[in-house]
Design a protein around this motif. Structure first.
Motif, PDB file in Angstrom:
ATOM      1  N   GLU A 109       0.482   4.593   5.803  1.00 19.84           N
ATOM      2  CA  GLU A 109      -0.506   3.613   6.238  1.00 19.84           C
ATOM      3  C   GLU A 109      -1.154   2.918   5.046  1.00 19.84           C
ATOM      4  OE1 GLU A 109      -0.469   6.825   7.263  1.00 19.84           O
ATOM      5  OE2 GLU A 109       0.224   6.584   9.326  1.00 19.84           O
ATOM      6  N   GLU A 110      -1.498   3.673   4.024  1.00 19.26           N
ATOM      7  CA  GLU A 110      -2.159   3.106   2.836  1.00 19.26           C
ATOM      8  C   GLU A 110      -1.234   2.125   2.115  1.00 19.26           C
ATOM      9  OE1 GLU A 110      -5.246   3.530   1.635  1.00 19.26           O
ATOM     10  OE2 GLU A 110      -5.972   5.181   2.868  1.00 19.26           O
ATOM     11  N   ILE A 111       0.034   2.501   1.938  1.00 20.18           N
ATOM     12  CA  ILE A 111       0.972   1.617   1.242  1.00 20.18           C
ATOM     13  C   ILE A 111       1.246   0.374   2.084  1.00 20.18           C
ATOM     14  CG2 ILE A 111       3.355   1.384   0.412  1.00 20.18           C
ATOM     15  CD1 ILE A 111       1.588   2.937  -1.534  1.00 20.18           C
ATOM     16  N   LYS A 112       1.417   0.542   3.384  1.00 24.10           N
ATOM     17  CA  LYS A 112       1.638  -0.628   4.247  1.00 24.10           C
ATOM     18  C   LYS A 112       0.464  -1.601   4.152  1.00 24.10           C
ATOM     19  CE  LYS A 112       4.739   1.597   7.519  1.00 24.10           C
ATOM     20  NZ  LYS A 112       4.882   2.230   8.841  1.00 24.10           N
ATOM     21  N   ALA A 113      -0.752  -1.080   4.110  1.00 22.73           N
ATOM     22  CA  ALA A 113      -1.935  -1.942   3.994  1.00 22.73           C
ATOM     23  C   ALA A 113      -1.936  -2.671   2.645  1.00 22.73           C
ATOM     24  CB  ALA A 113      -3.213  -1.122   4.161  1.00 22.73           C
ATOM     25  N   LEU A 114      -1.557  -1.992   1.589  1.00 21.93           N
ATOM     26  CA  LEU A 114      -1.489  -2.627   0.266  1.00 21.93           C
ATOM     27  C   LEU A 114      -0.402  -3.696   0.227  1.00 21.93           C
ATOM     28  CD1 LEU A 114      -1.955   0.534  -1.972  1.00 21.93           C
ATOM     29  CD2 LEU A 114      -3.532  -1.414  -1.825  1.00 21.93           C
ATOM     30  N   LYS A 115       0.713  -3.440   0.896  1.00 26.33           N
ATOM     31  CA  LYS A 115       1.804  -4.421   0.926  1.00 26.33           C
ATOM     32  C   LYS A 115       1.388  -5.692   1.675  1.00 26.33           C
ATOM     33  CE  LYS A 115       6.061  -2.807   1.684  1.00 26.33           C
ATOM     34  NZ  LYS A 115       7.183  -1.989   2.188  1.00 26.33           N
ATOM     35  N   GLU A 116       0.483  -5.582   2.608  1.00 25.31           N
ATOM     36  CA  GLU A 116       0.035  -6.732   3.383  1.00 25.31           C
ATOM     37  C   GLU A 116      -0.959  -7.607   2.629  1.00 25.31           C
ATOM     38  OE1 GLU A 116      -1.278  -5.302   7.186  1.00 25.31           O
ATOM     39  OE2 GLU A 116       0.734  -4.599   7.719  1.00 25.31           O
ATOM     40  N   GLN A 117      -1.502  -7.098   1.525  1.00 29.94           N
ATOM     41  CA  GLN A 117      -2.438  -7.894   0.731  1.00 29.94           C
ATOM     42  C   GLN A 117      -1.682  -8.962  -0.054  1.00 29.94           C
ATOM     43  OE1 GLN A 117      -4.640  -5.159  -1.737  1.00 29.94           O
ATOM     44  NE2 GLN A 117      -5.566  -4.140   0.017  1.00 29.94           N
ATOM     45  N   PRO A 118      -2.334 -10.073  -0.363  1.00 27.83           N
ATOM     46  CA  PRO A 118      -1.675 -11.099  -1.174  1.00 27.83           C
ATOM     47  C   PRO A 118      -1.519 -10.625  -2.619  1.00 27.83           C
ATOM     48  CG  PRO A 118      -3.981 -11.679  -0.797  1.00 27.83           C
ATOM     49  CD  PRO A 118      -3.699 -10.436   0.019  1.00 27.83           C
ATOM     50  N   GLY A 119      -0.575 -11.233  -3.316  1.00 30.65           N
ATOM     51  CA  GLY A 119      -0.406 -10.929  -4.733  1.00 30.65           C
ATOM     52  C   GLY A 119       1.010 -10.527  -5.073  1.00 30.65           C
ATOM     53  N   LYS A 120       1.164 -10.104  -6.314  1.00 29.17           N
ATOM     54  CA  LYS A 120       2.467  -9.675  -6.813  1.00 29.17           C
ATOM     55  C   LYS A 120       2.818  -8.305  -6.249  1.00 29.17           C
ATOM     56  CE  LYS A 120       2.102 -12.087 -11.257  1.00 29.17           C
ATOM     57  NZ  LYS A 120       2.084 -11.869 -12.718  1.00 29.17           N
ATOM     58  N   ASN A 121       4.065  -7.916  -6.444  1.00 29.88           N
ATOM     59  CA  ASN A 121       4.603  -6.679  -5.877  1.00 29.88           C
ATOM     60  C   ASN A 121       3.942  -5.418  -6.416  1.00 29.88           C
ATOM     61  OD1 ASN A 121       6.450  -8.058  -4.298  1.00 29.88           O
ATOM     62  ND2 ASN A 121       8.024  -8.012  -5.873  1.00 29.88           N
ATOM     63  N   LEU A 122       4.056  -4.354  -5.627  1.00 28.48           N
ATOM     64  CA  LEU A 122       3.705  -2.996  -6.043  1.00 28.48           C
ATOM     65  C   LEU A 122       4.977  -2.420  -6.663  1.00 28.48           C
ATOM     66  CD1 LEU A 122       2.126  -1.907  -2.646  1.00 28.48           C
ATOM     67  CD2 LEU A 122       0.912  -2.858  -4.607  1.00 28.48           C
ATOM     68  N   VAL A 123       4.887  -1.871  -7.854  1.00 25.50           N
ATOM     69  CA  VAL A 123       6.085  -1.373  -8.529  1.00 25.50           C
ATOM     70  C   VAL A 123       5.878   0.078  -8.942  1.00 25.50           C
ATOM     71  CG1 VAL A 123       7.682  -1.683 -10.456  1.00 25.50           C
ATOM     72  CG2 VAL A 123       6.703  -3.692  -9.320  1.00 25.50           C
ATOM     73  N   ILE A 124       6.773   0.926  -8.455  1.00 21.51           N
ATOM     74  CA  ILE A 124       6.773   2.343  -8.817  1.00 21.51           C
ATOM     75  C   ILE A 124       7.474   2.456 -10.168  1.00 21.51           C
ATOM     76  CG2 ILE A 124       7.474   4.668  -8.141  1.00 21.51           C
ATOM     77  CD1 ILE A 124       8.100   3.285  -5.314  1.00 21.51           C
ATOM     78  N   PHE A 125       6.775   2.986 -11.155  1.00 22.44           N
ATOM     79  CA  PHE A 125       7.371   3.194 -12.476  1.00 22.44           C
ATOM     80  C   PHE A 125       7.802   4.649 -12.584  1.00 22.44           C
ATOM     81  CE2 PHE A 125       5.017  -0.668 -13.212  1.00 22.44           C
ATOM     82  CZ  PHE A 125       5.849  -1.380 -14.061  1.00 22.44           C
ATOM     83  N   GLY A 126       9.133   4.862 -12.640  1.00 21.29           N
ATOM     84  CA  GLY A 126       9.633   6.227 -12.747  1.00 21.29           C
ATOM     85  C   GLY A 126       9.159   7.040 -11.560  1.00 21.29           C
TER      86      GLY A 126
END
Length: 189
Positions: A109-126
């Protein structure tokens, strides 16, 4: 809608770290550094697991106080100080690094909410452990893999749990002089 992108260095046999957790097998050089800078330019918020977060938190803030730091390291340290950082951990109770958000529960739920926000991508590093969790939850949209010309024979992998088959579509690839293949995939629809 923003995407959740996994950026990970992997060995030819699919490991993200050797059996001791080491990364000294990655042929990190100026060319790979420039490629990583291209990726960072796409990042709205870096996403880390507990172990990677602690590594980053213990190193990058100190760079800001190092008069001998390279221009690249200083720029990256400033960016990390200011950018919103996200940590996925079921065992941590708090985070102390500037502008960091801890996601401990309700990860999907938290990640889905963050993905719905405007802006550049969320990137998992390693962060193979966190990446594995996010992959199982079906949250990763793209995979940026730097496939290194080494066979480790064991270690930590994101893709080793015997789960469902994941079909990917190649979006782009290029070969670096070191023999690394930098490949971008998306989930096949």
């Amino acid at each position: 809608m923003r995407k959740l992108v996994l950026f990970m260095h992997v060995s030819l046999d699919g490991y993200a770290s050797d059996s001791n957790g080491g990364l000294d097998w990655i042929p990190y050089n100026e060319e790979l550094e420039k490629y990583a800078e291209e990726i960072v330019a796409e990042v709205g918020a870096p996403v880390y697991g507990r172990t990677t977060y602690h590594m980053m938190e213990s190193y990058w803030p100190k760079v800001l106080d190092n008069p001998n730091a390279s221009r690249h390291d200083m720029e990256h340290a400033k960016w990390l100080q200011d950018v919103k950082k996200i940590v996925i951990s079921g065992t941590m109770d708090k985070v102390e690094w500037n502008n960091t958000m801890l996601i401990k529960d309700n990860i999907a739920e938290e990640i889905k909410a963050l993905k719905e926000q405007p802006g550049k991508n969320l990137v998992i590093f390693g962060s193979p452990g966190a990446a594995k969790t996010l992959l199982k939850l079906g949250l990763i949209d793209e995979f940026l893999l730097t496939i290194c010309p080494v066979v480790l024979g064991g270690g930590k992998s994101v893709f080793d749990d015997g789960g469902e088959k994941i079909r990917l579509k190649l979006l782009s690839s290029r070969t670096l002089k070191s023999g690394i293949i930098a490949a971008r995939y998306e989930l096949e629809k």
